[in-house]
Design a protein around this motif. Structure first.
Motif, PDB file in Angstrom:
ATOM      1  N   ASN A 166       1.007  -1.292  -0.112  1.00  0.00           N
ATOM      2  CA  ASN A 166       0.082  -0.036  -0.111  1.00  0.00           C
ATOM      3  C   ASN A 166       0.737   1.263   0.005  1.00  0.00           C
ATOM      4  O   ASN A 166       0.760   2.143   0.779  1.00  0.00           O
ATOM      5  CB  ASN A 166      -1.041   0.013   1.297  1.00  0.00           C
ATOM      6  N   PRO A 167       1.724   1.249  -1.010  1.00  0.00           N
ATOM      7  CA  PRO A 167       2.612   2.557  -0.701  1.00  0.00           C
ATOM      8  C   PRO A 167       1.844   4.024  -1.031  1.00  0.00           C
ATOM      9  O   PRO A 167       2.100   4.786  -0.308  1.00  0.00           O
ATOM     10  CB  PRO A 167       3.505   2.380  -2.306  1.00  0.00           C
ATOM     11  N   THR A 180      -1.014   9.288   3.848  1.00  0.00           N
ATOM     12  CA  THR A 180      -1.400   9.378   5.246  1.00  0.00           C
ATOM     13  C   THR A 180       0.009  10.263   5.794  1.00  0.00           C
ATOM     14  O   THR A 180      -0.371  11.080   6.813  1.00  0.00           O
ATOM     15  CB  THR A 180      -0.921   7.795   5.978  1.00  0.00           C
ATOM     16  N   ALA A 181       0.964   9.933   5.094  1.00  0.00           N
ATOM     17  CA  ALA A 181       2.284  10.927   5.536  1.00  0.00           C
ATOM     18  C   ALA A 181       1.870  12.339   5.041  1.00  0.00           C
ATOM     19  O   ALA A 181       2.176  13.316   5.941  1.00  0.00           O
ATOM     20  CB  ALA A 181       3.505  10.411   4.821  1.00  0.00           C
ATOM     21  N   TYR A 192      -0.982   1.773  11.392  1.00  0.00           N
ATOM     22  CA  TYR A 192      -1.705   0.593  10.571  1.00  0.00           C
ATOM     23  C   TYR A 192      -0.812   0.389   9.254  1.00  0.00           C
ATOM     24  O   TYR A 192      -0.540  -0.717   9.005  1.00  0.00           O
ATOM     25  CB  TYR A 192      -2.942   0.833  10.345  1.00  0.00           C
ATOM     26  N   THR A 193      -0.493   1.515   8.459  1.00  0.00           N
ATOM     27  CA  THR A 193       0.106   1.457   7.236  1.00  0.00           C
ATOM     28  C   THR A 193       1.489   1.094   7.119  1.00  0.00           C
ATOM     29  O   THR A 193       2.071   0.459   6.178  1.00  0.00           O
ATOM     30  CB  THR A 193      -0.411   2.676   6.525  1.00  0.00           C
ATOM     31  N   LEU A 194       2.282   1.625   7.987  1.00  0.00           N
ATOM     32  CA  LEU A 194       3.561   1.524   7.998  1.00  0.00           C
ATOM     33  C   LEU A 194       4.211   0.076   8.458  1.00  0.00           C
ATOM     34  O   LEU A 194       3.500  -0.327   9.521  1.00  0.00           O
ATOM     35  CB  LEU A 194       4.564   2.612   9.176  1.00  0.00           C
TER      36      LEU A 194
END
Length: 326
Positions: A31-32, A38-39, A218-220
């Protein structure tokens, strides 16, 4: 790749080798695009938190009845206002010098989660200080929040890790536009929420950062463990002294970029932070009118950051940046 780009890449490789971290560009992330956006939202909230006080503080210090807050220790209100505005960017400067390096050593997610948690506490302390009229706590909270908001350096490192899945040049251009959008939305939020209380925008910012921290967690991907040889062998202070970002200024190309960026930023921010005081004293603007004026300025910065990255040109990037600065 330019000489500056090669030197930055070499420094990343040396750090990864020193701490036995896998080279981040070598592995694809899940999910890049989700990580990227998000960043960007976290960066947006960072600049919103920095710019929230601009339409709020000038009326409080210059146009409000005298109080222990705007006449702290009998000092001139304009001096107190200048200190209150300058202390947060000073904290960001110090934090950004070490945050990226600490994320190299301890891991992106660990450092980012810790900094976001401390940022929430900083916004809460700022809100309490404004509500109670405690100037000293307000200044200390703004400084501490600035230190943790230096995590923009970690966010930039995360974007670099996403290459080649996402184009680095395009990613940084879009990321910068989100940063500028924070300078637009921060004053608007501060001016609009002031009738509810000067502390309300900071509580709102703290709540949104909690959500951002949850998304980033969650994403990292999980951080790799540092090499056993590097654990406990050096103190945190020794690591900071060895790897802080100012060491990069030993390279002439990076030093040239640094001074160019510093000059541009000082000019823009000097105008940006002075104009609310001028608008209160001479144009008799209220907080929301100040917010609209500063938002218009920042809209231009945000659009130019996005559009100029697409502008075709044969000149080297540094020479092109000089021309656009003029």
């Amino acid at each position: 790749m330019t000489q500056a780009g090669r030197l930055i890449l070499l420094r990343v490789l040396v750090r990864c080798k020193r701490h036995n971290f896998p080279f981040p560009h070598g592995a694809n992330m899940r999910n890049p695009k989700l990580i990227f956006y998000t960043a960007c939202v976290v960066a947006l909230m960072t600049t919103i938190g920095t710019s929230l006080p601009y339409p709020i503080l000038a009326p409080i210090f210059v146009d409000a009845p005298a109080s222990n807050f705007n006449h702290f220790m009998g000092l001139p209100p304009k001096l107190l206002l200048g200190l209150a505005l300058a202390i947060n960017p000073f904290g960001i400067l110090l934090g950004s010098l070490v945050m990226g390096m600490l994320s190299d050593h301890f891991g992106r997610r660990r450092v980012l989660m810790l900094s976001l948690g401390l940022t929430v506490l900083g916004h809460a302390a700022t809100a309490i200080a404004l509500y109670q009229g405690w100037y000293l706590l307000f200044v200390l909270a703004r400084f501490a929040t600035g230190l943790t908001e230096g995590n923009v350096a970690v966010l930039r490192a995360i974007l670099a890790d996403l290459h080649p899945q996402l184009d680095r040049t395009r990613s940084f251009a879009v990321f910068n536009s989100w940063l500028y959008m924070g300078w637009l939305l921060g004053p608007l939020a501060g001016g609009a929420a002031l009738p509810l209380g000067a502390s309300v925008p900071f509580w709102m910012s703290a709540g949104i950062i909690v959500l951002c921290a949850g998304f980033m967690f969650y994403t990292l991907p999980a951080d790799p463990a540092p090499a056993a040889a590097s654990q406990g062998s050096e103190s945190l202070w020794q690591i900071i002294r060895r790897d802080h970002a100012l060491q990069l200024l030993s390279d002439p190309a990076l030093r040239q970029v640094f001074w160019l960026q510093l000059a541009i930023t000082m000019g823009v921010n000097g105008f940006y932070e002075f104009i609310p005081l001028w608008l209160v004293e001479f144009a008799h603007f209220n907080s929301f009118q100040i917010a609209l004026a500063t938002a218009a300025l920042c809209l231009v910065m945000s659009l130019s950051s996005t559009l100029l990255s697409k502008w075709p040109g044969k000149a080297a990037p540094l020479n092109q940046a000089r021309r656009w600065a003029l």
